[in-house]
Structures are given as C-alpha cells and as structure tokens.
Scaffold this active site. Sequence first.
Site, mmCIF file in Angstrom:
data_model
loop_
_atom_site.group_PDB
_atom_site.id
_atom_site.type_symbol
_atom_site.label_atom_id
_atom_site.label_comp_id
_atom_site.label_asym_id
_atom_site.label_seq_id
_atom_site.Cartn_x
_atom_site.Cartn_y
_atom_site.Cartn_z
ATOM 1 N N CYS A 68 1.829 -6.560 -2.568
ATOM 2 C CA CYS A 68 2.691 -7.555 -1.915
ATOM 3 C C CYS A 68 4.091 -7.054 -1.625
ATOM 4 C CB CYS A 68 2.747 -8.838 -2.735
ATOM 5 S SG CYS A 68 3.582 -8.673 -4.345
ATOM 6 N N HIS A 106 5.138 -11.983 -7.256
ATOM 7 C CA HIS A 106 4.673 -11.900 -5.873
ATOM 8 C C HIS A 106 5.864 -12.085 -4.945
ATOM 9 C CE1 HIS A 106 2.002 -12.118 -2.474
ATOM 10 N NE2 HIS A 106 2.417 -13.329 -2.145
ATOM 11 N N ASP A 121 2.582 -14.377 4.831
ATOM 12 C CA ASP A 121 2.225 -13.610 3.639
ATOM 13 C C ASP A 121 1.044 -12.703 3.957
ATOM 14 O OD1 ASP A 121 1.664 -12.592 1.169
ATOM 15 O OD2 ASP A 121 1.782 -14.501 0.115
#
Length: 272
Positions: A68, A106, A121
């Site tokens: 991420c 994250h 995302d």
Amino acid sequence: MSELTEYLARIGHTGPVRPGLATLQALHRAHVRAIPFEALDVQLGLVPSMEREAIFDKLVRRRRGGWCYEMNGLFGWALEQIGFTVTRVSCGVMQHVGGEARAGTHLALLVEADGGTWLADVGFGSSLGEPLPLVVAEHALLPFTVALSQPGDAQWRYTEYENPDGFSFDFSAAPADEALLAAKCRWQATAPQSNFVQNFVAQRRVGDSRIALRGKVLSEVGPSGRSSRELIDAGEFVAVLRGSFGIDEPRAASLWPKIEARHVEFLAEQAA
C-alpha cells in the site's frame, strides 16, 4: 520521456490526462490491473522504501509490484502531477478488532474530482477496482461487494466482503501522520508478528476477477466462483510469479523452504 509519461505507459493508459472523475476512474482501473499488490521484498529481508524516487524505480522502471505505501504513494504522485488535489490518509486495517495499535497500517488517498471527494485505493490487495464517492453506501464491484460506512464521528470504514465478516480499514479525512506511516511501514517489514513477515502474498485484478498467491496456495475469485490449488515446488513458484503477476524475480526461489514450512504450520493452527 517524462516520468508521468513512463508511469502512464506502465499502466497502459492512453486516454485523456486531465483532472476529472473520468480520468481518475480510468487511471485507477488501469493501475490495479497492471501493477500487482505484492510484498516480496519483505520476505527477502528488505524494507520497502516510502521515498517517491525509489518507488518509481521499483514499480515503473523495474516493473515490480508493491504494497500500500508504494502503490498509493505512486498513484497519489501521478494524480498530483496531472492536477488533482490529493490527501494521503492514514488507515487502520481491522482497527475495530485490533484497536489503535492498527493505526497507520495502511495508506489510502482522498481525491477531489468533479465537485466531490473520492476514496482512491490501488493498494488494498487490489480489491478496490475503482474509486468510491466518500458517502455512506454499498457498491457491487465484481468480484466483491464493498461498502463505506461511518462507525463514529468523523470516522470512516471501508469494508470488502470477500467473506461474510468482511475485511476492513478505518480512517478519517484528515491528512496522514507521515511519521506514523513510516514507523508502521518499517514495523510491518521487520516485526516477527507482522503478517507480511510471516506470510508471502501477491494479488492482482484480472478483469472482474482477482488472483492471489498466499504462501503456496494460488486462488482466483470471480463472477463464476472461487478456485484454488497448491504449488508444487520453487520452480513453479517463480514461474507463477512471472506468468500470473508479472514479477520476474529469480531470488524468490530461495523462499520456498520457508513458504512450505509456514504452510504446514498454518494447517496445524487451523486443525487446533
């Protein structure tokens, strides 16, 4: 060739490049299908960088994937180069279960487009196929159902329903605490308790399906259901990384004994 042009070529985007929802959606879809989510470096004993130049070299020029912090770091940079207003937000994966210790585990993005705010995302295991409006709602995004909810004041929760319980992260709309993100990036890359240290994972969207390699188990979930099989040896492991995920890294063969041992340990844990 500019770096933005290199990035667009990497994800295969040939459409318009101007701030707006249509561009945001097209770039998001292209990124999650072109660049896999993977944490191979962690398994190799490396700490993935959060520096933009290093991320660009790895994901674009060396054609690797990332997790991420890398995936959304690169995507956010590209959006800003195009002219979008982007806010990096710190998220807690399964924070409603693990508490504040999960904060910063994250990184996601909030992007302004066409008068609205959108959750973008590309780094949550490639699950989110396109950006979501920042409103409470449920969305059918094959192969998953996903939802945005507000469990508390100024608190948002994204949930991916791959299973009945869902897999989620919590966040606020405030800009991320970058020091916290950096600390959690290092913790997840080095701590023995980290899921990424314990387990190999790579995931990628292919059309309306997602393929995943978790340890030695290769699975696919899509509109027609789910399938899975176990890989047989290090040679197949390296070949699947290359053929299914576009990861050309021969050093991955050295991980096979650890992956097999972890598989046996996991089965014993499940039996117990």
